[in-house]
Write a protein that holds these residues in place. Structure first.
Motif, short mmCIF file in Angstrom:
data_model
loop_
_atom_site.label_atom_id
_atom_site.label_comp_id
_atom_site.label_asym_id
_atom_site.label_seq_id
_atom_site.Cartn_x
_atom_site.Cartn_y
_atom_site.Cartn_z
N ILE A 187 0.85 -1.20 0.00
CA ILE A 187 0.00 0.00 0.00
C ILE A 187 0.87 1.25 0.00
CG2 ILE A 187 -1.64 1.36 1.37
CD1 ILE A 187 -2.85 -1.31 2.31
N PHE A 188 1.90 1.25 0.86
CA PHE A 188 2.78 2.42 0.95
C PHE A 188 3.48 2.68 -0.38
CE2 PHE A 188 6.84 4.44 1.55
CZ PHE A 188 6.54 5.53 2.35
N LEU A 189 4.06 1.63 -0.96
CA LEU A 189 4.82 1.82 -2.20
C LEU A 189 3.91 2.24 -3.35
CD1 LEU A 189 7.25 -1.23 -1.92
CD2 LEU A 189 7.82 1.19 -1.63
N ASN A 190 2.70 1.68 -3.40
CA ASN A 190 1.76 2.06 -4.46
C ASN A 190 1.30 3.50 -4.35
OD1 ASN A 190 1.83 -0.44 -5.69
ND2 ASN A 190 0.10 -1.26 -4.52
N ALA A 286 9.64 2.77 15.41
CA ALA A 286 8.29 2.59 15.95
C ALA A 286 7.67 3.94 16.28
CB ALA A 286 8.31 1.70 17.19
N VAL A 287 6.35 3.95 16.31
CA VAL A 287 5.61 5.16 16.67
C VAL A 287 5.10 5.01 18.10
CG1 VAL A 287 3.62 6.62 16.15
CG2 VAL A 287 4.91 5.55 14.28
N VAL A 288 5.30 6.03 18.92
CA VAL A 288 4.83 6.00 20.30
C VAL A 288 3.31 6.02 20.32
CG1 VAL A 288 4.84 7.22 22.52
CG2 VAL A 288 6.93 7.14 21.12
N PRO A 289 2.66 5.08 21.02
CA PRO A 289 1.19 4.99 21.00
C PRO A 289 0.53 6.12 21.79
CG PRO A 289 2.09 3.39 22.54
CD PRO A 289 3.26 4.01 21.83
N PRO A 290 -0.77 6.34 21.54
CA PRO A 290 -1.46 7.44 22.22
C PRO A 290 -1.64 7.23 23.71
CG PRO A 290 -2.98 6.17 20.85
CD PRO A 290 -1.61 5.70 20.51
N CYS A 311 3.83 16.30 8.42
CA CYS A 311 4.25 14.90 8.30
C CYS A 311 3.62 14.08 9.43
CB CYS A 311 5.77 14.81 8.34
SG CYS A 311 6.42 13.14 8.10
N LEU A 312 2.89 13.04 9.07
CA LEU A 312 2.29 12.16 10.06
C LEU A 312 3.29 11.10 10.50
CD1 LEU A 312 -1.29 11.60 8.59
CD2 LEU A 312 -0.53 13.30 10.27
N PRO A 313 3.30 10.74 11.78
CA PRO A 313 4.29 9.76 12.27
C PRO A 313 4.18 8.42 11.56
CG PRO A 313 2.64 10.27 13.96
CD PRO A 313 2.48 11.28 12.87
N GLU A 314 2.97 7.97 11.26
CA GLU A 314 2.80 6.68 10.59
C GLU A 314 3.41 6.70 9.18
OE1 GLU A 314 -0.11 7.16 13.80
OE2 GLU A 314 0.41 8.41 12.06
N ARG A 361 -2.97 11.23 5.18
CA ARG A 361 -4.14 10.84 5.99
C ARG A 361 -4.89 9.67 5.34
NH1 ARG A 361 -5.04 16.80 6.57
NH2 ARG A 361 -4.18 17.38 8.61
N GLU A 362 -4.93 9.67 4.01
CA GLU A 362 -5.56 8.54 3.31
C GLU A 362 -4.79 7.26 3.60
OE1 GLU A 362 -6.35 6.96 -1.25
OE2 GLU A 362 -6.13 9.13 -0.89
N PHE A 363 -3.47 7.34 3.59
CA PHE A 363 -2.64 6.18 3.93
C PHE A 363 -2.92 5.71 5.35
CE2 PHE A 363 1.44 4.78 5.92
CZ PHE A 363 1.54 3.55 5.29
N LEU A 364 -3.06 6.66 6.27
CA LEU A 364 -3.35 6.31 7.66
C LEU A 364 -4.67 5.56 7.77
CD1 LEU A 364 -2.63 6.47 10.65
CD2 LEU A 364 -3.65 8.75 10.72
N GLY A 365 -5.67 5.98 6.99
CA GLY A 365 -6.95 5.28 7.00
C GLY A 365 -6.82 3.85 6.52
N ARG A 366 -6.07 3.66 5.45
CA ARG A 366 -5.85 2.29 4.93
C ARG A 366 -5.06 1.46 5.93
NH1 ARG A 366 -4.44 2.86 -1.54
NH2 ARG A 366 -6.09 4.34 -2.07
N LEU A 367 -4.09 2.11 6.55
CA LEU A 367 -3.28 1.42 7.55
C LEU A 367 -4.13 0.97 8.73
CD1 LEU A 367 -0.17 0.93 7.72
CD2 LEU A 367 -0.06 2.90 9.25
N SER A 368 -5.07 1.81 9.14
CA SER A 368 -5.95 1.47 10.26
C SER A 368 -6.82 0.27 9.94
CB SER A 368 -6.83 2.67 10.62
OG SER A 368 -6.05 3.76 11.05
N ALA A 369 -7.29 0.18 8.68
CA ALA A 369 -8.11 -0.95 8.28
C ALA A 369 -7.31 -2.25 8.33
CB ALA A 369 -8.66 -0.72 6.87
N VAL A 370 -6.08 -2.21 7.84
CA VAL A 370 -5.21 -3.39 7.90
C VAL A 370 -4.91 -3.76 9.35
CG1 VAL A 370 -2.92 -4.32 7.32
CG2 VAL A 370 -4.19 -2.94 5.65
#
Length: 400
Positions: A187-190, A286-290, A311-314, A361-370
């Protein structure tokens, strides 16, 4: 199953047997290093073809279907115990293998493999290790003296088949999780490594960090924080073990007192910070969790606080681990040895091909689904692990 059904392993198997028939120097054998042992499945790779003459000295010899037990720390504790599955009759591998060859008239190899992989056996072996720190090994005598239940061979085969089937379910779940990891990369590379990305600006990690002197920092050095100052509870201290899997995980818990924290508060990590290992196992991220409690990072980590409007951390996490520009930069900067070459200045200067924040943000949404699917698989795997442990325990108590 009673004590009368048990045998000492040395009485029904050869332990570290000698090479019975020496292959010709030009005969191909299977070379199996420690890295070819899969701790999850209890199997080995089939091995690399090598002429016997190239590896006839300084290695351990074994046959196809022999049981290999890693004897050195941390390989033994990590479960590197497997049945050799070779292309050739003879295998050659690490000197850190113990080799066990069951007497096929008394002991089924797969049954033995499942017995040796029991958590209780591995814990007992760990306690019997000898040697100095970092070079501790399981002695041969530990394996020789193991008492193993020995029902009739037909029953051993039945037990092994039941455990094999249960283990296959766990393996399929782990494989599904691995595919989900590959999906995230795809997903990221695409989205971000395409020809359309040529129009995006190239910046650096330093330029997408928050506008403050401490936006990119390492933890306290030297006498600022001594190991002797860790306590049982208080403010958490994050290290390599929290980042090493490329996802944030709680490993060994370390704490400092409130008083000590007041001296080191400038090293506080915040939700959404990106952590990168720069010592030991370098290049993990790694990203520090909320839900992070109050915590600081050690000198082994570089901590980056980002400007979330840019820039989003994810995104940066995936970029650092996956994007060709990042990987090429790190390899070249570290002269081909990322593990030995990371520091804060290298990370600050890392070039970032920066997409629009809406695309991030769109990437983050896809990442959340996975991630939701991944969490479901992880829950299922934990349940399968618990079921397998129960079956394993019952099997060797004659209750299966």
């Amino acid at each position: 199953m009673t004590a009368a059904n048990a045998s000492k392993l040395a009485d029904i198997a050869l332990i570290n047997p000698k090479l019975v028939k020496r292959p010709a120097n030009d005969e191909l054998i299977s070379f199996v290093p420690m890295s070819a042992v899969d701790a999850g499945t209890g199997t080995t790779e089939s091995g690399e073809d090598r002429p016997f003459g190239e590896v006839s000295k300084g290695y351990t010899f074994f046959d196809d279907k022999d049981i290999l037990v890693a004897k050195i720390t941390p390989c033994f504790e990590n479960g590197k115990i497997a049945q050799a599955g070779l292309h050739h009759r003879t295998g050659v591998g690490s000197t850190e293998f113990h080799v066990i060859r069951p007497d096929s008239s008394q002991l089924e190899a797969r049954y033995l493999l499942h017995f040796l992989r029991k958590p209780a056996i591995r814990l007992a072996g760990e306690r019997r290790m000898t040697g100095s720190a970092g070079q501790r090994r399981v002695p041969e005598a530990f394996l020789a003296g193991l008492s193993i239940p020995t029902p009739p061979l037909d029953e051993q085969r039945r037990i092994a088949e039941v455990l094999d089937r249960a283990d296959e379910l766990r393996a399929k779940r782990r494989e599904a999780l691995a595919h989900l990891g590959d999906l995230t990369q795809s997903i990221f590379l695409n989205m971000f490594a395409t020809s359309s990305a040529d129009a995006w600006p190239v910046t650096t990690v330093a330029e997408v960090a928050r506008d403050s002197k401490s936006a990119i920092r390492t933890g306290p050095f030297g006498s600022q924080l001594l190991h002797s100052e860790f306590v049982e509870a208080g403010v958490a201290v994050l290290g390599i073990d929290n980042v090493v899997t490329n996802d944030f995980r709680w490993g060994e818990r370390r704490f400092i007192t409130e008083q000590k924290y007041s001296q080191l508060a400038r090293y506080t990590v915040q939700p959404g910070d990106v952590l990168i290992t720069i010592m030991g196992t370098c290049g993990r991220c790694a990203v520090v969790p909320p839900d992070i409690p109050r915590a600081i990072n050690t000198k082994h980590l570089c901590c980056i606080s980002l400007d979330f409007n840019r820039c989003l951390p994810e995104f940066l996490h995936a970029y650092f681990l996956t994007h060709p520009i990042a990987r090429r930069y790190l390899t070249q900067t570290a002269k081909g040895a990322i593990m030995a070459g990371l520091n804060m200045e290298i990370i600050k200067a890392l070039p970032v091909l920066l997409p629009p924040i809406s695309l991030q943000r769109e990437f983050l949404g896809r990442l959340s689904a996975v991630k939701k699917v991944k969490e479901s698989h992880q829950t299922s795997l934990a349940e399968l692990d618990a079921l397998f442990a129960s079956l394993q325990d019952r099997a060797f108590r004659g209750l299966l």
